[in-house]
Enzyme design. Structure first.
Site, mmCIF file in Angstrom:
data_model
loop_
_atom_site.group_PDB
_atom_site.id
_atom_site.type_symbol
_atom_site.label_atom_id
_atom_site.label_comp_id
_atom_site.label_asym_id
_atom_site.label_seq_id
_atom_site.Cartn_x
_atom_site.Cartn_y
_atom_site.Cartn_z
ATOM 1 N N SER A 52 1.212 -1.330 -0.191
ATOM 2 C CA SER A 52 -0.466 -0.300 -0.014
ATOM 3 C C SER A 52 0.553 1.570 0.074
ATOM 4 C CB SER A 52 -1.217 -0.079 1.461
ATOM 5 O OG SER A 52 -0.261 -0.217 2.604
ATOM 6 N N ASP A 90 5.474 -6.793 2.416
ATOM 7 C CA ASP A 90 5.164 -7.537 1.502
ATOM 8 C C ASP A 90 6.174 -7.297 -0.131
ATOM 9 O OD1 ASP A 90 1.990 -7.621 1.384
ATOM 10 O OD2 ASP A 90 1.709 -5.329 1.241
ATOM 11 N N LYS A 120 5.243 -11.361 3.255
ATOM 12 C CA LYS A 120 3.817 -11.601 2.971
ATOM 13 C C LYS A 120 3.538 -11.627 1.205
ATOM 14 C CE LYS A 120 0.442 -8.466 3.752
ATOM 15 N NZ LYS A 120 0.150 -8.109 2.383
ATOM 16 N N GLU A 122 -0.097 -12.324 -1.546
ATOM 17 C CA GLU A 122 -1.150 -12.803 -2.011
ATOM 18 C C GLU A 122 -1.532 -13.502 -2.747
ATOM 19 O OE1 GLU A 122 -3.099 -9.358 -3.951
ATOM 20 O OE2 GLU A 122 -2.093 -7.494 -2.430
ATOM 21 N N GLU A 189 -8.915 -9.957 4.285
ATOM 22 C CA GLU A 189 -9.254 -8.476 3.470
ATOM 23 C C GLU A 189 -10.408 -8.809 3.230
ATOM 24 O OE1 GLU A 189 -6.549 -6.451 1.655
ATOM 25 O OE2 GLU A 189 -7.755 -4.090 0.830
#
Ligand code: KIV
Length: 271
Positions: A52, A90, A120, A122, A189
């Protein structure tokens, strides 16, 4: 003997112990030294150097443009500030989806060049092999399911995910796949609170929710949103603890006024 009390660092094992005894995990993002110092001193459990950063630090519309080098720069700045929290970074878009060797190389670069404690990434079963390979190399991995912003062009919108049964079932089996692959924790999320509660109960590893209700084992927010630095961003799941946009705007206006009026600097503020 040192008079300073030694600070006990948070590890992935600490997080598991917290879940096991029912203590909630508090996680926030940070991207730079100054903010990470405040957040760590305040006693946060986990700091996420989220991609982000692409939105809130660099002003991009999505998380896709941020590079591995840029993530390492942010992560190293955060690591220099942190004394207690677990720092998770991330893996940015395009640095792990190709194959598991590429994923491992990206994770190794983050660990070696930033000094962070975990990565991390996704996705569900489709990234299982990459997770296994990274974990085998001794690098802790946090998973991320539900709304996965790196796939925004596949989803088309940032609305709540897994409302339909088929997607909810896929999310549940993805959660198990990530746990079996060795993830120490999983971010959920923007999914229905009921689904997040079920997943959190089924999984042994802690879940960290954002827009996923109170039954998750922990919560995460983007710090810029949580302290009101992000102009005009007020999704339903966000609790805004400060309005720093207004505060800083007011301070800057006062400064401009003082400079123009030759009120700053005064006698005491010069040599
Ligand atoms: O990049 C990020 O900040 C994140 C959180 C929203 C979980 O992935």
């Amino acid at each position: 003997m040192s008079i300073h009390k030694e600070i006990k660092r948070i590890t992935t094992h600490t997080l598991q112990e917290m879940k096991d005894r029912g203590e909630k995990i508090a996680m926030l993002t940070s991207y730079d030294f100054s903010m990470a110092t405040i957040v760590d001193d305040a006693g946060i459990d986990v700091i996420l150097v989220g991609d982000s950063a692409s939105n809130v630090m660099a002003g991009h519309e999505t998380t896709l443009p941020i590079t591995l080098d840029q993530m390492i720069y942010h992560a190293a700045s955060v690591v220099r500030a942190v004394k207690r929290a677990l720092v998770v970074v991330d893996l940015p878009f395009g640095t792990y989806q190709g194959n598991s060797k590429e994923a491992l190389n990206s994770a190794i670069r983050i660990m070696k060049e930033s000094g962070a404690h975990a990565v991390k990434l996704e996705g569900g079963a489709e990234v299982r092999e990459s997770i296994e390979r990274i974990v085998t190399a001794g690098i802790p991995v946090m998973g991320h399911l539900g709304l996965t912003p790196q796939s925004i062009y596949k989803f088309g919108t940032y609305t709540v995910r897994a409302k339909e049964e088929a997607e909810a079932e896929k999310l549940k089996s993805d959660g198990i796949a990530l746990q079996e692959a060795g993830c120490f924790s999983i971010v959920l999320e923007k999914i229905p609170a009921k689904l997040a509660a079920e997943v959190s109960k089924t999984l042994q590893v802690p879940t960290i929710g954002i827009g996923a209700g109170s039954a998750c084992d922990g919560q995460v927010l983007v710090i810029n949103d949580m302290i009101g630095l992000t102009k005009g961003f007020r999704p339903r799941f966000l609790r805004q603890y400060l309005d720093l946009y207004t505060e800083i705007n007011g301070a800057v206006q006062s400064y401009i006024r003082d400079v123009k009026a030759v009120d700053f600097p005064n006698e005491k503020e010069q040599y």
